[in-house]
Enzyme design. Structure first.
Site, short mmCIF file in Angstrom:
data_model
loop_
_atom_site.label_atom_id
_atom_site.label_comp_id
_atom_site.label_asym_id
_atom_site.label_seq_id
_atom_site.Cartn_x
_atom_site.Cartn_y
_atom_site.Cartn_z
N HIS A 116 0.82 -1.22 0.00
CA HIS A 116 0.00 0.00 0.00
C HIS A 116 0.86 1.27 0.00
CE1 HIS A 116 0.40 -0.11 4.54
NE2 HIS A 116 0.42 1.19 4.36
N ASP A 146 0.10 -7.49 1.37
CA ASP A 146 0.60 -6.14 1.57
C ASP A 146 2.13 -6.10 1.61
OD1 ASP A 146 0.29 -3.40 1.78
OD2 ASP A 146 0.10 -3.40 3.96
N ASN A 216 5.08 4.88 9.10
CA ASN A 216 5.84 3.72 9.57
C ASN A 216 5.64 2.51 8.67
OD1 ASN A 216 5.59 4.85 12.81
ND2 ASN A 216 7.47 3.80 12.17
N SER A 217 4.59 2.53 7.87
CA SER A 217 4.25 1.38 7.03
C SER A 217 5.44 0.93 6.19
CB SER A 217 3.09 1.73 6.10
OG SER A 217 1.91 1.93 6.82
N LEU A 272 -9.08 -23.14 -5.65
CA LEU A 272 -10.06 -24.24 -5.66
C LEU A 272 -11.39 -23.81 -6.26
CD1 LEU A 272 -10.63 -27.18 -4.86
CD2 LEU A 272 -11.32 -26.35 -2.60
N GLY A 273 -11.72 -22.53 -6.15
CA GLY A 273 -12.98 -22.06 -6.71
C GLY A 273 -14.16 -22.21 -5.78
#
Length: 480
Positions: A116, A146, A216-217, A272-273
């Site tokens: 992000h 992320d 800080n991300s 797997l769907g």
């Protein structure tokens, strides 16, 4: 020039504050020496144990932490007011977009951060603690976890050693280095509050009480050995800034993702769907799962044409184990499937309305965007007609048409023609298709009538039904 935060009366009181703090510290040490048991830190000093020095630790790892700023293209051109205040951007159509943190993974310039942080950026710039700035190339980003990797053209760089998350203990000291609110090289410290914390993310996270704020991300969470053990990613806050709880991506999971990003620019996951959800307490009781240690995952939808559909998995099935390993909820099942290479055969242990079975499927590759979920449309109320054997619970049903039967992909069932009383109270609608009564599968009207005939009409009726492609389990109370 901006004024210092400590000005005027606040600055004049600073020596007094320091004197009071020194007196308070002396008093606390005196009290600790006379108490029955000294705090652990003082005990460690008394026993000759070395207390970790955060300053030395920061000196060791700090140079490997970087500031990351991003820009994006503006359609307004270089005449925007902001550019007049920023001469370096006057001849560019780039405007600042955001700022975050990161850390150097290897001496040749690979940098890890959050997805992000760089999302939507047209340019990424990495600034080191010695003020050198590099334009970075985006290697890849994985929104599900992320995690992102960028590359700068440099060699011989300071880099962060990777720690063992399995050795990390709750209560252990950790610190974060980053750029909260744009303040570069800010150090905060705290303890590990919990491991394997579920927040609904693609991964279980490390929970800490380290102060983490916007900016800080992407920065590192560091243990007392100077090793990175996590990537600071989220905070729990009703106000948008730190209130005591922060989360980090475990470094072993982040490295697993970054290795794939470096190898191919993207992460490949098994598919797997299905759309798994929590197994309700009522469904677990109905199908005899209350004594099971694992909760399993209720299959609310089977994606048409997907691996699960081809293998015969049905909406309403409960997946209890994958390749012999118990499944403890839908999040764990999604993660386990995603960690398996596409094309790999898998074995599912399934509970279908109380009956145990084994289903074999071959995983496909997860699409970059999950297939759009079909939204069940509300059917126009039909004139109640057909069998009224379910009237004690407010149900009128009728046989399925050939087209409706084909749409259930072999499940069959009966169509709800009208609802009142209990059925209406639990949210059932005309157009729903009942495929099971309790643990008994229902493929047609005759089976539905036979299933209801011996039941006590003063007790709840357990039903599994389809609404569009979605399966639901309900217990319908008797009408009053």
């Amino acid at each position: 020039m901006a004024s210092s935060p400590l000005t005027g009366r606040a600055a004049s009181r600073l020596p007094i504050f320091r004197q009071a703090l020194a007196s308070l510290s002396a008093g606390l040490l005196l009290a600790a020496s006379t108490a029955h048991a000294a705090p652990p830190v003082l005990q460690a000093q008394a026993q000759g144990k070395e207390v970790p020095q955060l300053a030395d630790l920061v000196d060791m790892v700090g140079p490997a932490v970087v500031n990351i700023r991003t820009t994006e293209r503006s359609a307004d051109g270089p005449r925007m007011p902001f550019r007049r205040r920023a001469p370096s951007l006057q001849q560019s159509d780039e405007v600042p977009r955001g700022e975050g943190s990161g850390f150097i993974m290897s001496p040749d310039g690979y940098v890890m951060t959050n997805a992000h942080v760089i999302a939507g950026a047209s340019e990424v710039y990495v600034t080191m603690t010695d003020k050198r700035e590099f334009k970075a190339r985006i290697i890849g980003a994985d929104e599900r976890t992320d995690v992102a990797v960028v590359k700068i053209d440099a060699t011989g760089l300071p880099w962060m050693r990777v720690g063992d998350v399995n050795r990390l203990r709750v209560g252990e000291w950790v610190l974060a280095i980053g750029s909260p609110f744009g303040f570069d090289n800010t150090v905060t410290a705290g303890i590990v509050s919990a491991k394997q914390r579920e927040t609904g993310s693609e991964l279980p996270l490390l929970q800490t009480d380290v102060a983490v704020n916007p900016g800080n991300s992407g920065g590192p969470l560091i243990n007392m050995r100077g090793e990175v053990v996590g990537v600071n990613s989220q905070i729990y806050s009703p106000v948008g800034s730190y209130v005591g709880i922060s989360f980090a991506i475990p470094i072993d999971e982040a490295i697993r993702v970054s290795d794939q990003l470096k190898a191919g620019g993207r992460v490949v996951r098994g598919y797997l769907g299905i759309r798994p959800v929590e197994v309700s307490r009522e469904a677990a009781e109905e199908y005899g799962l209350t004594k099971s240690r694992n909760r399993g995952a209720f299959v609310s939808q089977v994606i048409a044409g997907g691996p699960a559909d081809k293998a015969g998995l049905q909406p309403g099935d409960i997946v209890l184990a994958l390749n012999g390993k118990p499944v403890d909820g839908p999040v764990e099942l999604r993660r386990a499937l995603g960690a398996i290479k596409p094309g790999t055969p898998v074995v599912l242990q399934v509970n279908r309305r109380g009956k145990a079975m084994e289903i074999k499927a071959t995983l496909a590759e997860m699409p970059s965007e999950a297939p759009a979920a079909s939204t069940p449309e509300r059917a126009e109320p039909a004139e109640p007609k057909g069998s009224s054997v379910g009237k004690a619970w407010g149900l009128t049903v009728q046989p399925l048409s050939d087209a409706e039967r084909r749409a259930t992909r072999g499940a069959g069932g009966v169509k709800v023609a009208g609802v009142t009383a209990g059925a209406e109270a639990v949210g059932m609608r005309p157009g729903d298709i009942i495929i099971a009564v309790g643990s008994t599968d229902v493929t047609d009207l005759k089976q539905f009538e036979n299933a209801l005939a011996p039941l006590d009409k003063n007790k709840r009726l357990s039903l599994t039904f389809l609404r569009g492609e979605w399966a639901q389990f309900v217990q319908v109370p008797p009408g009053k």
